[in-house]
Motif scaffolding. Structure first.
Motif, PDB file in Angstrom:
ATOM      1  N   TYR A 111       0.846  -1.182   0.000  1.00 29.32           N
ATOM      2  CA  TYR A 111       0.000   0.000   0.000  1.00 29.32           C
ATOM      3  C   TYR A 111       0.887   1.240   0.000  1.00 29.32           C
ATOM      4  CZ  TYR A 111      -3.260   3.569   1.567  1.00 29.32           C
ATOM      5  OH  TYR A 111      -4.010   4.705   1.657  1.00 29.32           O
ATOM      6  N   GLU A 112       0.517   2.199  -0.822  1.00 35.16           N
ATOM      7  CA  GLU A 112       1.159   3.519  -0.758  1.00 35.16           C
ATOM      8  C   GLU A 112       0.201   4.554  -1.304  1.00 35.16           C
ATOM      9  OE1 GLU A 112       4.991   6.191  -2.072  1.00 35.16           O
ATOM     10  OE2 GLU A 112       4.923   4.102  -2.684  1.00 35.16           O
ATOM     11  N   TYR A 113       0.059   5.610  -0.547  1.00 38.98           N
ATOM     12  CA  TYR A 113      -0.744   6.750  -0.957  1.00 38.98           C
ATOM     13  C   TYR A 113       0.043   7.982  -0.546  1.00 38.98           C
ATOM     14  CZ  TYR A 113      -4.563  10.052  -1.424  1.00 38.98           C
ATOM     15  OH  TYR A 113      -5.354  11.113  -1.812  1.00 38.98           O
ATOM     16  N   ARG A 114       0.293   8.840  -1.496  1.00 39.98           N
ATOM     17  CA  ARG A 114       1.088  10.041  -1.213  1.00 39.98           C
ATOM     18  C   ARG A 114       0.422  11.231  -1.879  1.00 39.98           C
ATOM     19  NH1 ARG A 114       6.894   9.384  -3.521  1.00 39.98           N
ATOM     20  NH2 ARG A 114       5.491   8.084  -4.664  1.00 39.98           N
ATOM     21  N   HIS A 115       0.302  12.315  -1.137  1.00 43.46           N
ATOM     22  CA  HIS A 115      -0.249  13.549  -1.692  1.00 43.46           C
ATOM     23  C   HIS A 115       0.696  14.674  -1.319  1.00 43.46           C
ATOM     24  CE1 HIS A 115      -3.281  16.266  -3.247  1.00 43.46           C
ATOM     25  NE2 HIS A 115      -3.011  17.034  -2.210  1.00 43.46           N
ATOM     26  N   GLU A 116       1.104  15.436  -2.310  1.00 45.51           N
ATOM     27  CA  GLU A 116       2.012  16.556  -2.054  1.00 45.51           C
ATOM     28  C   GLU A 116       1.428  17.835  -2.620  1.00 45.51           C
ATOM     29  OE1 GLU A 116       6.161  16.279  -2.965  1.00 45.51           O
ATOM     30  OE2 GLU A 116       6.221  14.152  -2.424  1.00 45.51           O
ATOM     31  N   ARG A 117       1.685  18.906  -1.898  1.00 43.70           N
ATOM     32  CA  ARG A 117       1.318  20.237  -2.360  1.00 43.70           C
ATOM     33  C   ARG A 117       2.564  21.110  -2.261  1.00 43.70           C
ATOM     34  NH1 ARG A 117      -4.007  21.781  -2.420  1.00 43.70           N
ATOM     35  NH2 ARG A 117      -5.470  20.147  -1.872  1.00 43.70           N
ATOM     36  N   VAL A 118       2.821  21.862  -3.293  1.00 36.04           N
ATOM     37  CA  VAL A 118       3.975  22.745  -3.333  1.00 36.04           C
ATOM     38  C   VAL A 118       3.463  24.179  -3.452  1.00 36.04           C
ATOM     39  CG1 VAL A 118       6.054  23.389  -4.603  1.00 36.04           C
ATOM     40  CG2 VAL A 118       5.403  20.977  -4.404  1.00 36.04           C
ATOM     41  N   PHE A 119       3.865  25.008  -2.508  1.00 35.58           N
ATOM     42  CA  PHE A 119       3.484  26.409  -2.528  1.00 35.58           C
ATOM     43  C   PHE A 119       4.700  27.247  -2.881  1.00 35.58           C
ATOM     44  CE2 PHE A 119       0.341  24.436   0.126  1.00 35.58           C
ATOM     45  CZ  PHE A 119      -0.824  25.101  -0.202  1.00 35.58           C
ATOM     46  N   GLY A 120       4.474  28.352  -3.538  1.00 33.77           N
ATOM     47  CA  GLY A 120       5.592  29.199  -3.908  1.00 33.77           C
ATOM     48  C   GLY A 120       5.144  30.606  -4.253  1.00 33.77           C
ATOM     49  N   LEU A 121       6.119  31.460  -4.416  1.00 33.14           N
ATOM     50  CA  LEU A 121       5.865  32.843  -4.781  1.00 33.14           C
ATOM     51  C   LEU A 121       5.494  32.900  -6.255  1.00 33.14           C
ATOM     52  CD1 LEU A 121       5.938  35.793  -3.853  1.00 33.14           C
ATOM     53  CD2 LEU A 121       8.313  35.861  -4.606  1.00 33.14           C
ATOM     54  N   GLN A 122       4.335  33.476  -6.542  1.00 34.36           N
ATOM     55  CA  GLN A 122       3.869  33.602  -7.910  1.00 34.36           C
ATOM     56  C   GLN A 122       3.398  35.037  -8.127  1.00 34.36           C
ATOM     57  OE1 GLN A 122       1.107  30.593  -9.114  1.00 34.36           O
ATOM     58  NE2 GLN A 122       1.944  29.127  -7.662  1.00 34.36           N
ATOM     59  N   PHE A 123       3.334  35.388  -9.390  1.00 32.34           N
ATOM     60  CA  PHE A 123       2.861  36.720  -9.735  1.00 32.34           C
ATOM     61  C   PHE A 123       1.530  36.612 -10.459  1.00 32.34           C
ATOM     62  CE2 PHE A 123       7.354  37.298  -9.113  1.00 32.34           C
ATOM     63  CZ  PHE A 123       7.397  38.489  -8.413  1.00 32.34           C
ATOM     64  N   LYS A 124       0.517  37.273  -9.915  1.00 30.58           N
ATOM     65  CA  LYS A 124      -0.806  37.316 -10.545  1.00 30.58           C
ATOM     66  C   LYS A 124      -1.190  38.771 -10.729  1.00 30.58           C
ATOM     67  CE  LYS A 124      -2.507  32.961  -8.784  1.00 30.58           C
ATOM     68  NZ  LYS A 124      -3.523  32.284  -8.007  1.00 30.58           N
ATOM     69  N   ASP A 125      -1.514  39.111 -11.939  1.00 33.93           N
ATOM     70  CA  ASP A 125      -1.863  40.498 -12.275  1.00 33.93           C
ATOM     71  C   ASP A 125      -0.760  41.458 -11.854  1.00 33.93           C
ATOM     72  OD1 ASP A 125      -4.361  39.659 -13.280  1.00 33.93           O
ATOM     73  OD2 ASP A 125      -5.229  39.729 -11.266  1.00 33.93           O
ATOM     74  N   GLY A 126       0.494  41.015 -11.981  1.00 37.05           N
ATOM     75  CA  GLY A 126       1.627  41.866 -11.670  1.00 37.05           C
ATOM     76  C   GLY A 126       1.936  41.994 -10.190  1.00 37.05           C
ATOM     77  N   LYS A 127       1.202  41.274  -9.327  1.00 38.59           N
ATOM     78  CA  LYS A 127       1.423  41.357  -7.882  1.00 38.59           C
ATOM     79  C   LYS A 127       1.878  39.998  -7.356  1.00 38.59           C
ATOM     80  CE  LYS A 127      -2.114  44.848  -7.331  1.00 38.59           C
ATOM     81  NZ  LYS A 127      -3.381  45.211  -6.728  1.00 38.59           N
ATOM     82  N   PRO A 128       2.866  40.023  -6.456  1.00 39.58           N
ATOM     83  CA  PRO A 128       3.338  38.747  -5.897  1.00 39.58           C
ATOM     84  C   PRO A 128       2.310  38.152  -4.928  1.00 39.58           C
ATOM     85  CG  PRO A 128       4.502  40.565  -4.876  1.00 39.58           C
ATOM     86  CD  PRO A 128       3.626  41.148  -5.947  1.00 39.58           C
ATOM     87  N   SER A 129       2.199  36.842  -4.947  1.00 38.55           N
ATOM     88  CA  SER A 129       1.329  36.143  -3.996  1.00 38.55           C
ATOM     89  C   SER A 129       1.934  34.775  -3.687  1.00 38.55           C
ATOM     90  CB  SER A 129      -0.082  35.980  -4.562  1.00 38.55           C
ATOM     91  OG  SER A 129      -0.076  35.117  -5.672  1.00 38.55           O
ATOM     92  N   PHE A 130       1.642  34.283  -2.505  1.00 37.16           N
ATOM     93  CA  PHE A 130       2.123  32.977  -2.077  1.00 37.16           C
ATOM     94  C   PHE A 130       0.978  31.991  -2.276  1.00 37.16           C
ATOM     95  CE2 PHE A 130       3.223  29.769   1.154  1.00 37.16           C
ATOM     96  CZ  PHE A 130       4.512  29.483   0.747  1.00 37.16           C
ATOM     97  N   ASP A 131       1.039  31.225  -3.382  1.00 29.17           N
ATOM     98  CA  ASP A 131      -0.063  30.346  -3.757  1.00 29.17           C
ATOM     99  C   ASP A 131       0.431  28.933  -4.049  1.00 29.17           C
ATOM    100  OD1 ASP A 131      -2.145  32.248  -3.657  1.00 29.17           O
ATOM    101  OD2 ASP A 131      -1.593  32.994  -5.647  1.00 29.17           O
ATOM    102  N   LEU A 132      -0.528  28.056  -4.225  1.00 30.40           N
ATOM    103  CA  LEU A 132      -0.256  26.679  -4.584  1.00 30.40           C
ATOM    104  C   LEU A 132       0.359  26.639  -5.982  1.00 30.40           C
ATOM    105  CD1 LEU A 132      -0.669  23.636  -3.873  1.00 30.40           C
ATOM    106  CD2 LEU A 132      -2.854  23.795  -5.062  1.00 30.40           C
ATOM    107  N   SER A 133       1.555  26.062  -6.085  1.00 29.29           N
ATOM    108  CA  SER A 133       2.208  25.920  -7.384  1.00 29.29           C
ATOM    109  C   SER A 133       1.780  24.629  -8.059  1.00 29.29           C
ATOM    110  CB  SER A 133       3.726  25.891  -7.227  1.00 29.29           C
ATOM    111  OG  SER A 133       4.207  27.092  -6.721  1.00 29.29           O
ATOM    112  N   TYR A 134       1.711  23.555  -7.268  1.00 35.48           N
ATOM    113  CA  TYR A 134       1.397  22.257  -7.838  1.00 35.48           C
ATOM    114  C   TYR A 134       0.945  21.319  -6.742  1.00 35.48           C
ATOM    115  CZ  TYR A 134       1.681  18.041 -10.530  1.00 35.48           C
ATOM    116  OH  TYR A 134       1.356  16.887 -11.171  1.00 35.48           O
ATOM    117  N   ALA A 135       0.018  20.440  -7.070  1.00 32.19           N
ATOM    118  CA  ALA A 135      -0.413  19.377  -6.160  1.00 32.19           C
ATOM    119  C   ALA A 135      -0.534  18.087  -6.956  1.00 32.19           C
ATOM    120  CB  ALA A 135      -1.747  19.731  -5.523  1.00 32.19           C
ATOM    121  N   TYR A 136      -0.111  16.988  -6.376  1.00 32.01           N
ATOM    122  CA  TYR A 136      -0.262  15.707  -7.056  1.00 32.01           C
ATOM    123  C   TYR A 136      -0.561  14.625  -6.033  1.00 32.01           C
ATOM    124  CZ  TYR A 136       3.991  13.311  -5.644  1.00 32.01           C
ATOM    125  OH  TYR A 136       4.944  12.664  -4.922  1.00 32.01           O
TER     126      TYR A 136
END
Length: 154
Positions: free
Chosen positions: A95-120
């Protein structure tokens, strides 16, 4: 073997191909698809899961071995200038179940935000269960093994 290879025509999270031996099928988790590839390049990550199937026609057994490998690297500054980590394993994974979420600094509408980059999510049963069902419905036995060396692995 043909039924397993036909799985490639479906939208599934793994790829099925012939192995190096005539009696071998290799099933790889598609970690290198477009969603994963950018994350791996950015962070220096490489992870893989492989299920190797060997067919014993005389006994009507399919011997299966789980294989994992990972290589992670990162570069920084100070005493942690470079970090490398490599690991590999093989055997039986129940059995193996793994869930990862990666958050990072992103730019939306020219403003920086700390949001979810990727989840798998990696769910081993999502990969193995269809394989096991195809093998058993074809009248074969699915036999997980630690090694393909017969005196130890059966």
């Amino acid at each position: 073997m043909a039924r397993l290879l036909a799985l490639n025509e479906q939208n599934i999270p793994f790829a099925v191909k012939r192995g190096r031996r005539d009696n071998e099928i290799v099933v790889d988790w598609r970690y290198a698809d477009a969603r994963w590839l950018d994350l791996m390049r950015l962070h220096g990550m490489s992870k893989g899961y492989r299920l190797v199937l060997r067919f014993d026609e005389g006994a009507h057994n399919v011997r299966a071995q789980d294989r994992y490998a990972s290589f992670d690297w990162s570069a920084g500054h100070g005493s942690d200038l470079l970090s490398l980590n490599w690991s590999a394993s093989l055997g039986i994974t129940f059995y193996e179940y793994r869930h990862e979420r990666v958050f990072g600094l992103q730019f939306k509408d020219g403003k920086p935000s700390f949001d979810l980059s990727y989840a798998y999510t990696f769910d081993l049963s999502e990969l193995k269960q269809p394989i096991i069902e195809i093998v058993r419905h074809a009248g074969w036995n699915f036999r997980p093994v630690i090694t393909f060396f017969r005196p130890i692995g059966g």
